[in-house]
Design an enzyme around this catalytic site. Structure first.
Site, PDB file in Angstrom:
ATOM      1  N   LEU A 511      -8.210  20.101  16.145  1.00 18.20           N
ATOM      2  CA  LEU A 511      -7.884  20.308  14.732  1.00 18.20           C
ATOM      3  C   LEU A 511      -8.682  19.379  13.843  1.00 18.20           C
ATOM      4  O   LEU A 511      -9.039  19.707  12.723  1.00 18.20           O
ATOM      5  CB  LEU A 511      -6.394  20.044  14.488  1.00 18.20           C
ATOM      6  CG  LEU A 511      -5.414  21.114  14.954  1.00 18.20           C
ATOM      7  CD1 LEU A 511      -4.003  20.618  14.758  1.00 18.20           C
ATOM      8  CD2 LEU A 511      -5.623  22.403  14.185  1.00 18.20           C
ATOM      9  N   PHE A 516      -7.295   7.299  14.078  1.00 18.13           N
ATOM     10  CA  PHE A 516      -6.670   6.786  15.284  1.00 18.13           C
ATOM     11  C   PHE A 516      -6.965   7.628  16.512  1.00 18.13           C
ATOM     12  O   PHE A 516      -6.524   7.315  17.599  1.00 18.13           O
ATOM     13  CB  PHE A 516      -5.159   6.699  15.111  1.00 18.13           C
ATOM     14  CG  PHE A 516      -4.765   5.799  13.981  1.00 18.13           C
ATOM     15  CD1 PHE A 516      -4.853   4.432  14.119  1.00 18.13           C
ATOM     16  CD2 PHE A 516      -4.323   6.330  12.781  1.00 18.13           C
ATOM     17  CE1 PHE A 516      -4.499   3.594  13.082  1.00 18.13           C
ATOM     18  CE2 PHE A 516      -3.963   5.494  11.743  1.00 18.13           C
ATOM     19  CZ  PHE A 516      -4.051   4.135  11.889  1.00 18.13           C
ATOM     20  N   VAL A 519      -7.059  15.009  17.072  1.00 19.24           N
ATOM     21  CA  VAL A 519      -5.836  15.785  17.003  1.00 19.24           C
ATOM     22  C   VAL A 519      -6.102  17.195  17.529  1.00 19.24           C
ATOM     23  O   VAL A 519      -7.082  17.828  17.161  1.00 19.24           O
ATOM     24  CB  VAL A 519      -5.306  15.861  15.558  1.00 19.24           C
ATOM     25  CG1 VAL A 519      -3.969  16.569  15.528  1.00 19.24           C
ATOM     26  CG2 VAL A 519      -5.190  14.478  14.961  1.00 19.24           C
ATOM     27  N   ASP A 630      -3.016   3.447   4.012  1.00 21.55           N
ATOM     28  CA  ASP A 630      -4.209   4.283   4.110  1.00 21.55           C
ATOM     29  C   ASP A 630      -3.895   5.700   3.631  1.00 21.55           C
ATOM     30  O   ASP A 630      -4.201   6.677   4.292  1.00 21.55           O
ATOM     31  CB  ASP A 630      -4.743   4.294   5.548  1.00 21.55           C
ATOM     32  CG  ASP A 630      -6.184   4.802   5.607  1.00 21.55           C
ATOM     33  OD1 ASP A 630      -6.835   4.823   4.548  1.00 21.55           O
ATOM     34  OD2 ASP A 630      -6.635   5.179   6.692  1.00 21.55           O
TER      35      ASP A 630
END
Ligand SMILES: *[C@@H]1O[C@H](CO)[C@@H](O)[C@H](O)[C@H]1NC(C)=O
Ligand SMILES: *[C@@H]1O[C@H](CO)[C@@H](O)[C@H](O)[C@H]1NC(C)=O
Ligand SMILES: *[C@@H]1O[C@H](CO)[C@@H](O)[C@H](O)[C@H]1NC(C)=O
Ligand SMILES: *[C@@H]1O[C@H](CO)[C@@H](O)[C@H](O)[C@H]1NC(C)=O
Ligand SMILES: *[C@@H]1O[C@H](CO)[C@@H](O)[C@H](O)[C@H]1NC(C)=O
Ligand SMILES: *[C@@H]1O[C@H](CO)[C@@H](O)[C@H](O)[C@H]1NC(C)=O
Ligand SMILES: *[C@@H]1O[C@H](CO)[C@@H](O)[C@H](O)[C@H]1NC(C)=O
Ligand SMILES: *[C@@H]1O[C@H](CO)[C@@H](O)[C@H](O)[C@H]1NC(C)=O
Ligand SMILES: *[C@@H]1O[C@H](CO)[C@@H](O)[C@H](O)[C@H]1NC(C)=O
Ligand SMILES: *[C@@H]1O[C@H](CO)[C@@H](O)[C@H](O)[C@H]1NC(C)=O
Ligand SMILES: *[C@@H]1O[C@H](CO)[C@@H](O)[C@H](O)[C@H]1NC(C)=O
Ligand SMILES: *[C@@H]1O[C@H](CO)[C@@H](O)[C@H](O)[C@H]1NC(C)=O
Length: 672
Positions: A511, A516, A519, A630
């Protein structure tokens, strides 16, 4: 910051519109007839239950009581928010006091049979009627034509309610003004008066009672707000309020009227400051939405005459107007050279507060050029300015007092210069135009080089910036109250299930890629769609600590936050199982030319409100306090109905481990 406040304001309006609060009818009495009385324990309640009238004591001692009006329907009921006091100057002992409406139309407060306070009115026998209206006005009428004999709105104390006038009644030669309480426990008039001075150009001042000391002024009316309070303009649209200034042969006054919001949710209070307060359903308390003085420059003539006050980020500075120099013997500045009648040059001082208008003259609604001519025709004219509204062109003689600059808003003042100072004109152009332009080009060049260098260097979008001189700017990431248990554990999935769901993390299921990790889209056996975030890096926490941490984050549940459904920890693999969002992220919309047009204003508005709700929850309403650190369009996900959900909150903690728990961190983080 300002934008955030805007969102919250919208939110308030939505809540107020759907709120239960006002407008329900009540069986309590709001009327008193002639030849009747009110004693301790008896009250009048307005028909919509917004206000109550009766005896109250600011020190909770029945021997020092007053007759007053306070909010009835708004909590907290225990600590009354008093908006009006009858006998400000002299308290009574309630056990011996009564408020009588005589049969001949006089409202009198008695203590032991002696008159303490009265309206001094009279009417035909038994024709008078006292009523507490739902706007907070106590009205005494008489006769079958309901002629108004007296009303509390004409005798304000420290509070201006919507619908109340502040100004001057030319017919009766009396002013409508506000005077603060002496102290929180003493309603007698304090040292200051907030009033509209009806000079040729009216202005709203707070002055000492003896009149010799001006505290602050708002500047003249510009047709929509007081020109020296640009913040006021921002509130008109958002609060749906009409600030109005009326001036005719009978009276001149300021008044505010609310359109869709209940007027009872707003008041202006004078204490040490002048403050607009509004009831907040979100906060459950009175919030200040406008207050002045808002900084040192708002204090009257803070920099002295012919000097401009500028509020910087850290301090306040004073600067002489062009053509003036500092003068040690007075506060402020004096002219370098005297003005001659033939002086016909002006220097423009942009974005300033209109100087004190006590000696100013209004030339009416004319053009800037006509105003300039008006000033040139007067040998003693030293400055002119044109504002919107009825006063239009304003010209000054003498001195310019109480000037400040605004970064946003304010008016352009034209100051007359002596002829000689215009001969340096060319040098001036060189100094103020050419040099900065050259400097600017040099800077741009340097910036370009820097950007290119950065681009080549930065491979990831997430940067941690290090500044040489750091300020404590960002607070805790998460504060964990002791009371929160981590006993109930987040569902754990095994790696095989997730691999099956995501087609073994295939490229086709990808995706996107966040700060981090990557996805993936997935579908569990029960057809439930999920998003799987494969964390690329994490702190050295063991599996149990990691899972406990996630359990805390999973407790943050709100319809504007992406839900954490579970996790998967096997070997070195750390996966987060998240709610699947059909419409991906907000940046996919706003940075895409064709998709952008799918977002109409209504949708954008809903997204803004949703983000604000989610943030409010994270910052304040949740049991864990989370500062996102963020927030950006790619972290706002959209479900199939385009409802926004904030993602990646609290994740920073997993990476930063225990450091993130500090109450204050000095390190800025986020996305460059
Ligand atoms: C006022 O009321 C009292 C008793 O309620 C009555 O005796 C008296 O006559 C009334 N006075 C007038 C002026 O109506
Ligand atoms: C006021 O005094 C009464 C009795 O003295 C007490 O019960 C009540 O709690 C007090 N109220 C406040 C707001 O202090
Ligand atoms: C108030 O009046 C009551 C009843 O008459 C009396 O007992 C009390 O002492 C009075 N209080 C004061 C401060 O005068
Ligand atoms: C209150 O007292 C002051 C001075 O003692 C007086 O000027 C003022 O008129 C009084 N106000 C009222 C409402 O009685
Ligand atoms: C005020 O009204 C009360 C109750 O009606 C009455 O007892 C009292 O005599 C009245 N006071 C005066 C001065 O008329
Ligand atoms: C209303 O007042 C007028 C003049 O005061 C009087 O002529 C008329 O009869 C009154 N009407 C009623 C219904 O009391
Ligand atoms: C209005 O009142 C002021 C003082 O309160 C007084 O000096 C002035 O003469 C009055 N003007 C008129 C027209 O009554
Ligand atoms: C007027 O009042 C202000 C503030 O209370 C005080 O500083 C000043 O000395 C007073 N001026 C006169 C002339 O009384
Ligand atoms: C001023 O007052 C007079 C009489 O009270 C009234 O006839 C007139 O209409 C009023 N003018 C305005 C502009 O309100
Ligand atoms: C506010 O102002 C607008 C436009 O001037 C007007 O249409 C509206 O009636 C006013 N509303 C109130 C409550 O005065
Ligand atoms: C008035 O405003 C100033 C500056 O904003 C603030 O420091 C002060 O506490 C305020 N005073 C009151 C009584 O609210
Ligand atoms: C206004 O004029 C008076 C009288 O000439 C003078 O004393 C005062 O200082 C002037 N005020 C301002 C703000 O110019």
């Amino acid at each position: 910051m300002a934008r955030m406040q805007f969102f919250l304001l919208f939110l308030e309006i939505v809540l107020a519109a759907t709120s239960f609060l006002l407008g329900q009818s009540s069986s309590s009495r709001d009327i008193m007839m002639g030849n009747s009385s009110l004693i301790d324990g008896q009250t009048l309640i307005s028909s919509g239950s917004a206000f109550q009238l009766g005896f109250f004591s600011p020190v909770n001692d029945s021997a020092t009581s007053y007759i007053g009006i306070w909010y009835y329907n708004l909590p907290p009921r225990e600590s009354k928010v008093v908006v009006w006091v009858a006998n400000r100057n002299r308290s009574v002992n309630t056990s011996m006091a009564s408020l009588n409406l005589t049969s001949d139309g006089n409202l009198i407060l008695f203590e032991k049979g002696t008159e303490v306070w009265s309206t001094g009115t009279s009417a035909e026998l038994n024709s008078a009627l006292l009523q507490l209206l739902d706007l907070g006005n106590l009205v005494l009428t008489a006769g079958n034509s309901s002629r108004t004999l007296w009303q509390s709105f004409d005798h304000a104390c420290d509070t201006l309610l919507p619908g109340m006038k502040l100004g001057f009644d030319i017919r009766t030669n009396t002013s409508w003004h506000l005077m603060p309480w002496t102290s929180a426990t003493d309603p007698s008039p304090g040292k200051y008066v907030a009033k509209i001075e009806t000079y040729k150009v009216p202005d709203f001042y707070t002055v000492s009672v003896n009149g010799s000391l001006k505290l602050f002024r708002t500047g003249p009316w510009n047709g929509q707000w007081f020109s020296g309070l640009p913040q006021m303009g921002n509130n008109i649209l958002v609060r749906d309020v009409n600030f109005t200034y009326v001036s005719n042969q009978n009276e001149t006054y300021y008044i505010d009227e609310y359109q869709t919001r209940s007027p009872q949710l707003n008041r202006l209070v004078v204490d040490a400051n002048v403050t607009y307060k509004s009831w907040s359903f979100v906060e459950g308390e009175w919030r200040v939405f406008l207050s002045f003085p808002s900084d040192d420059c708002d204090y009257y003539n803070h920099c002295g005459r012919n000097s401009v006050c500028t509020k910087g980020y850290y301090s306040t500075s004073c600067r002489c107007l062009e053509g003036f120099v500092e003068n040690k013997s007075i506060v402020g500045c004096t002219r370098k050279e005297p003005l001659l009648c033939s002086s016909n040059q002006f220097s423009k001082e942009p974005g300033v507060k209109v100087p004190d208008t006590v000696n100013a003259t209004s030339g009416g609604n004319i053009s800037l050029n006509a105003c300039k001519k008006l000033c040139l025709d007067d040998c003693f004219c030293i400055a002119y300015l044109v504002i919107n509204g009825p006063y239009g062109c304003i010209t000054w003689r003498g001195e310019l007092l109480d000037l400040r600059s605004f970064t946003d808003g304010g008016d352009d003042l034209y100051i007359r210069l002596p002829e000689s100072s215009t001969s340096n004109w060319k040098e001036l152009v060189w100094a103020i135009v050419v040099i900065p332009v050259l400097l600017g080009i040099l800077l741009l060049f340097c910036a370009g080089v820097l950007v290119r260098w950065r681009r080549n260097r930065a491979s990831t979008s997430r940067l941690q910036l290090q500044f040489p001189r750091v300020q404590k700017v960002i607070h805790s990431v998460i504060l964990v109250p002791d009371s929160i248990s981590t006993l109930d554990v987040l569902p754990s999935y095994d790696l095989r299930t997730i691999k099956a769901a995501t087609n073994d993390f295939s490229e086709g299921n990808k995706l996107g890629e966040g700060g981090f990790g990557i996805v993936y889209k997935g579908q569990l056996e029960d057809e439930q769609k999920i998003a799987v975030k494969k964390l690329s890096r994490y702190s050295s926490q063991g599996p149990d600590e990691f899972q406990n941490e996630l359990s805390l984050i999973a407790k943050l549940q709100h319809r504007n936050l992406v839900r954490l459904l579970g996790c998967c920890i096997e070997g070195d693999e750390r996966l987060l199982i998240l709610e699947y969002m059909e419409n991906k992220s907000l940046d996919a919309f706003i940075y895409d030319k064709t998709k952008r047009s799918l977002l109409n204003w209504q949708k954008r508005f809903n997204i803004i409100i949703g983000i604000a709700r989610g943030l409010l929850y994270l910052h304040q309403d949740s049991r864990l306090r989370v500062i996102h650190r963020d927030l950006k369009p790619s972290n706002i996900l959209l479900d199939k109905d385009m409802n926004p959900k904030i993602s990646d909150f609290g994740i920073a903690r997993i990476f930063e481990g225990d450091n993130a728990l500090e109450d204050a961190t000095t390190r800025p983080v986020g996305t460059l």
